[in-house]
Design an enzyme around this catalytic site. Structure first.
Site, PDB file in Angstrom:
ATOM      1  CG  HIS A  98      -0.424   0.024   2.537  1.00  0.00           C
ATOM      2  ND1 HIS A  98      -0.174   1.195   3.210  1.00  0.00           N
ATOM      3  CD2 HIS A  98      -0.052  -0.974   3.373  1.00  0.00           C
ATOM      4  CE1 HIS A  98       0.309   0.915   4.408  1.00  0.00           C
ATOM      5  NE2 HIS A  98       0.408  -0.397   4.534  1.00  0.00           N
ATOM      6  CG  ASP A 100      -2.888   4.006   2.233  1.00  0.00           C
ATOM      7  OD1 ASP A 100      -2.339   2.949   1.875  1.00  0.00           O
ATOM      8  OD2 ASP A 100      -3.813   4.034   3.083  1.00  0.00           O
ATOM      9  CG  ASP A 133       2.568   0.744   7.729  1.00  0.00           C
ATOM     10  OD1 ASP A 133       2.227   0.102   6.729  1.00  0.00           O
ATOM     11  OD2 ASP A 133       1.781   1.038   8.652  1.00  0.00           O
ATOM     12  CD  GLU A 167      -3.258  -1.433   5.303  1.00  0.00           C
ATOM     13  OE1 GLU A 167      -3.369  -2.408   6.058  1.00  0.00           O
ATOM     14  OE2 GLU A 167      -2.817  -0.327   5.688  1.00  0.00           O
ATOM     15  CD  GLU A 168      -1.843   2.491   7.261  1.00  0.00           C
ATOM     16  OE1 GLU A 168      -2.592   2.045   8.147  1.00  0.00           O
ATOM     17  OE2 GLU A 168      -0.626   2.212   7.201  1.00  0.00           O
ATOM     18  CG  ASP A 200       1.713  -3.639   5.085  1.00  0.00           C
ATOM     19  OD1 ASP A 200       2.415  -2.741   5.582  1.00  0.00           O
ATOM     20  OD2 ASP A 200       0.473  -3.582   5.033  1.00  0.00           O
ATOM     21  CG  HIS A 450       0.048   2.907  12.376  1.00  0.00           C
ATOM     22  ND1 HIS A 450      -1.236   2.457  12.470  1.00  0.00           N
ATOM     23  CD2 HIS A 450       0.495   2.469  11.171  1.00  0.00           C
ATOM     24  CE1 HIS A 450      -1.559   1.776  11.391  1.00  0.00           C
ATOM     25  NE2 HIS A 450      -0.514   1.763  10.579  1.00  0.00           N
TER      26      HIS A 450
HETATM   27  N1  BES Z   1       1.193  -2.703   8.091  1.00  0.00           N
HETATM   28  C1  BES Z   1       0.018  -2.650   8.884  1.00  0.00           C
HETATM   29  C2  BES Z   1      -0.431  -4.018   9.344  1.00  0.00           C
HETATM   30  C3  BES Z   1       0.317  -4.529  10.530  1.00  0.00           C
HETATM   31  C4  BES Z   1       0.312  -3.815  11.709  1.00  0.00           C
HETATM   32  C5  BES Z   1       1.004  -5.706  10.462  1.00  0.00           C
HETATM   33  C6  BES Z   1       0.999  -4.269  12.804  1.00  0.00           C
HETATM   34  C7  BES Z   1       1.681  -6.146  11.551  1.00  0.00           C
HETATM   35  C8  BES Z   1       1.692  -5.432  12.729  1.00  0.00           C
HETATM   36  C9  BES Z   1      -1.107  -2.007   8.100  1.00  0.00           C
HETATM   37  O1  BES Z   1      -0.657  -0.920   7.327  1.00  0.00           O
HETATM   38  C10 BES Z   1      -2.110  -1.436   9.061  1.00  0.00           C
HETATM   39  O2  BES Z   1      -1.809  -0.488   9.713  1.00  0.00           O
HETATM   40  N2  BES Z   1      -3.303  -2.005   9.094  1.00  0.00           N
HETATM   41  C11 BES Z   1      -4.380  -1.453   9.828  1.00  0.00           C
HETATM   42  C12 BES Z   1      -5.620  -1.989   9.181  1.00  0.00           C
HETATM   43  C13 BES Z   1      -6.883  -1.357   9.637  1.00  0.00           C
HETATM   44  C14 BES Z   1      -6.982   0.075   9.190  1.00  0.00           C
HETATM   45  C15 BES Z   1      -8.039  -2.155   9.087  1.00  0.00           C
HETATM   46  C16 BES Z   1      -4.292  -1.852  11.288  1.00  0.00           C
HETATM   47  O3  BES Z   1      -3.831  -2.966  11.607  1.00  0.00           O
HETATM   48  O4  BES Z   1      -4.657  -1.024  12.122  1.00  0.00           O
HETATM   49 MN    MN Z   2       1.029  -1.398   6.330  1.00  0.00          MN
HETATM   50 MN    MN Z   3      -0.309   0.776   8.699  1.00  0.00          MN
END
Ligand code: BES
Ligand code: MN
Ligand code: MN
Length: 480
Positions: A98, A100, A133, A167-168, A200, A450
């Site tokens: 992603h 974004d 990320d 995605e975010e 990711d 984040h």
């Molecule tokens: N890269 C992350 C997913 C992730 C987070 C993998 C922590 C491993 C550990 C992805 O970009 C993300 O932040 N996903 C969001 C999805 C949500 C908005 C549905 C999340 O996990 O909060």
């Molecule tokens: Mn991510």
């Molecule tokens: Mn993320």
């Protein structure tokens, strides 16, 4: 080592150039969750599309339509579908990422400008929003492509790319695209895909590479308490009226205990306890309480037992309170009674939980607790978005390929992990394409995705680019 030496050398020799390309990507503030930044998300899609084209990838930008965010209608950033390699004798790997990123402001506590990447030569850290990320990993794939193009090397597999810009913010529009393309069968974009690879997520710690076979799902709720027609003076109306904030905070306090236990009846019961064998999986992982403390910057783990803490992240549900929209939060001491406040919270879910089952526990419980308050205010609660948890077959040849690639690049065996975060599209790929999905992370556990001062280490970027390329060679060499 199945990857050619000249490929690996090219990655080393061109590190400086690759780092400056990551700087270019970080400089585009492609924050999907902020309506005002939407043009930058589009700019990022154009930049990435240009890069892919230059590296010989045939691309198509797919318009995903519009959506409404915070009452504003906005165009959705395009999905970038790319393809390179059409050899029927080779395997076809689909790569997802992603472009974004999460919001970031210097005033959040960054030491540097979040959208100006700063490379600290001493520590090797490349600081900037999106560095880990997920711009760093996406650029890792570009590095692999560039090496092959410049050296005139054939790629060991056919590649398909699917990059999204939402995605975010819940991956809006992407599921429908994947389903409609898949319905076209072999003529569709995903025709012939043998496996999916997603870079990711992150290592568990700062030392040991890992490959990942599970993700938690998520249900995100917003509950709103409203009463007065406008904000009120607390000196004039305090103790005369029902205050929305008081009601909301009371409700929020009923959801989760300070020790992390979810208090909504029925939710904890959905997950069976771990047996001895399962506990052993977590026992064996290279992780310590110190690793958590280093990553969060304080000694605040819920338990002193590493296995318990790891299970909390990998195989237990969690409930987090995120914020209160409409509350007074500025500096100073404003004596206001906010008229309408919304509490945001989410529940991370693991198998066999489903968003629907969780919603069926949360909604009636919150409404019943509100009724007990005898408040004359109004309550609404809604599910903003959700995604199911995902667990993959980690004995699949794609995982074997990733393990061998990790051993070749890092000279050590990867830990096999499940992640606490969510990538909603993972399950869509697994179920719609009916192929194995692998998570092959680039960054470390302390990268601060984040968070403020998000970073990616130079060595993870460079060795990670080698890893992604070597993985493709291992897939190409797999005899299945
Ligand atoms: N890269 C992350 C997913 C992730 C987070 C993998 C922590 C491993 C550990 C992805 O970009 C993300 O932040 N996903 C969001 C999805 C949500 C908005 C549905 C999340 O996990 O909060
Ligand atoms: Mn991510
Ligand atoms: Mn993320």
């Amino acid at each position: 080592m199945v990857a050619p030496q000249e490929f690996l050398k090219f990655i080393d020799d061109n590190a400086t150039k690759f780092i400056s390309r990551l700087g270019e990507a970080v400089a585009i503030p492609s924050v999907s969750g902020d309506g005002a930044r939407r043009p930058d998300v589009f700019k990022m899609s154009a930049w990435l599309d240009g890069q892919l084209k230059q590296l010989g990838v045939t691309t198509k930008l797919v318009d995903l339509g519009k959506h409404v965010m915070d009452g504003q209608e906005l165009p959705l950033p395009p999905a970038i579908l790319g393809r390179i390699g059409e050899d029927p004798a080779k395997k076809t790997v689909l790569i997802y990422g992603h472009y974004d990123v999460q919001p970031a402001e210097k005033s959040d506590g960054w030491n540097t400008e979040p959208f100006t990447m700063v490379f600290n030569e001493k520590t090797g850290e490349m600081l900037g929003r999106g560095s880990t990320d997920d711009k760093g990993p996406i650029l890792g794939w570009l590095n692999v492509l560039e090496a092959h193009k410049t050296l005139g090397l054939a790629l060991p597999v056919n590649l398909r790319f699917c990059f999204e810009g939402m995605e975010e913010s819940g991956s809006e529009g992407l599921d429908d695209l994947i389903k409609s393309e898949t319905a076209k069968g072999n003529d569709g974009f995903f025709g012939g895909v043998d496996c999916v690879c997603i870079s990711d997520n992150y290592w568990l710690n700062t030392r040991t590479p890992c490959i990942t076979y599970g993700l938690r799902g998520l249900v995100y709720f917003k509950m709103t308490v409203s009463g007065p027609a406008r904000d009120l003076h607390s000196g004039v109306f305090g103790r005369m009226v029902h205050e929305p904030m008081t009601d909301l905070v009371t409700l929020l306090s009923k959801l989760v205990a300070p020790d992390g236990t979810i208090l909504v009846p029925g939710v904890e019961d959905m997950v069976p306890p771990a047996d001895f064998d399962e506990k052993e999986i977590y026992d064996k992982l290279d992780y310590s309480i110190q690793d958590v403390e280093d990553a969060v910057g304080a000694p605040i783990t819920l338990s002193n037992d590493k296995t318990t803490v790891l299970m909390g992240r990998m195989r237990m549900p969690s409930l987090s309170l995120h914020g209160i929209e409409g509350a007074f939060y500025s500096p100073g001491a404003k004596t206001v009674i906010p008229a309408c406040v919304s509490g945001k919270f989410s529940i991370r879910i693991v198998p066999p939980m489903t968003p629907k089952a969780v919603e069926d526990c949360v909604l009636p419980f919150v409404k019943a607790e509100f009724a007990k308050l005898n408040s004359k205010n109004k309550l609404t609660i809604e599910n903003l978005h959700d995604g199911r948890p995902w667990v993959a077959d980690h004995k699949h040849w794609s995982y074997e390929a990733a393990r061998r690639a990790t051993e070749a690049v890092y000279q050590r065996s990867p830990d096999l992990t499940r992640e606490g975060g969510s990538i909603p599209v993972t399950l869509t790929f697994a179920e719609t394409l009916n192929v194995n999905v692998l998570l092959l992370p680039m960054g470390r556990g302390d990268d601060g995705a984040h968070s403020t001062n998000e970073k990616l280490d130079r060595s993870n970027f460079i060795e990670g680019s080698k890893l992604l390329g070597t993985y493709l060679y291992e897939v190409g060499a797999a005899t299945v």
